[in-house]
Design an enzyme around this catalytic site. Structure first.
Site: not given
Ligand code: SF4
Length: 212
Positions: A120, A138
């Site tokens: 991420k 996220d």
């Protein structure tokens, strides 16, 4: 969601926020990397409060090493998991100096080789700093993608893979930020603001909040 509806979904989010940006404060690629590492399981507002003074003193890995782990902790002690994050930031700063000529690397593989940098964080850097068409998933992106039916999945990786398939090319560069901001301000976790939502007619969520 059908391809035409997906295109319309992003057209509306784009019209609402033509130039979406990360809400994390930073002054260069290095400080963005530090801010993104700090933002894991923390809010951008909380991270910005902690980095406000830090980034007036520290803009480079060298300056971070000079500040040291104990000095860094003093700045970030209000951020969750700050002990582990401080350790990772000091370690990644050393590696940037030793292996990458003090620059933040531009490939996923190199980014993910740094302590505290997972998929991420690497995606956020590739997208927000280096303008690559990737989508970091996220908690907000995960929720919005699942609720709306844009890309359903049990894991962030699955949602990312599906989003990369269904989001039209012309929206890919900013899709990450539009979805985050939509999740942060409208499709919020506990009670989504469906009556005010500009994509409610396209959204497949069954339990939409009703107007009072
Ligand atoms: S209609 Fe509600 S659930 Fe659907 S995207 Fe909008 S806020 Fe989220």
């Amino acid at each position: 969601m059908q391809p035409q509806a997906i295109d319309e979904f992003f057209r509306r989010l784009a019209a609402e926020r033509p130039e979406p940006r990360t809400e994390l404060h930073y002054v260069n690629a290095y400080t963005l990397l530090v801010a993104v590492v700090l933002s894991a399981q923390a809010t951008d507002v909380g991270v910005n409060k902690a980095t406000k003074n830090l980034f007036t003193q520290v803009e480079t890995p060298q300056a971070m090493l000079k500040l040291g782990e104990a000095g860094l902790k003093k700045h970030i002690k209000t951020v969750g998991l700050f002990n582990a994050k401080a350790k990772n930031i000091i370690a990644l700063s050393k590696i940037l100096i030793e292996k990458f000529s003090s620059e933040v690397p531009r490939t996923r593989e190199e980014l993910e080789s740094l302590p505290g940098v997972g998929r991420k964080t690497a995606n956020v850097m590739l997208n927000a700093m280096f303008n690559e068409k990737v989508i970091a998933v996220d908690t907000h992106v995960f929720r919005v993608a699942n609720r709306t039916g844009l890309a359903r999945g049990d894991t962030p990786e699955e949602v990312e893979r599906k989003l990369m398939k269904v989001v039209p090319e012309r929206w890919l560069l900013h899709a990450h930020h539009w979805l985050i901001l939509h999740g942060r301000y409208t499709c919020v976790a506990r009670i989504p603001r469906c009556p005010q939502c500009i994509v409610r007619d396209l959204c497949a969520y069954k339990d939409k909040t009703k107007a009072k």
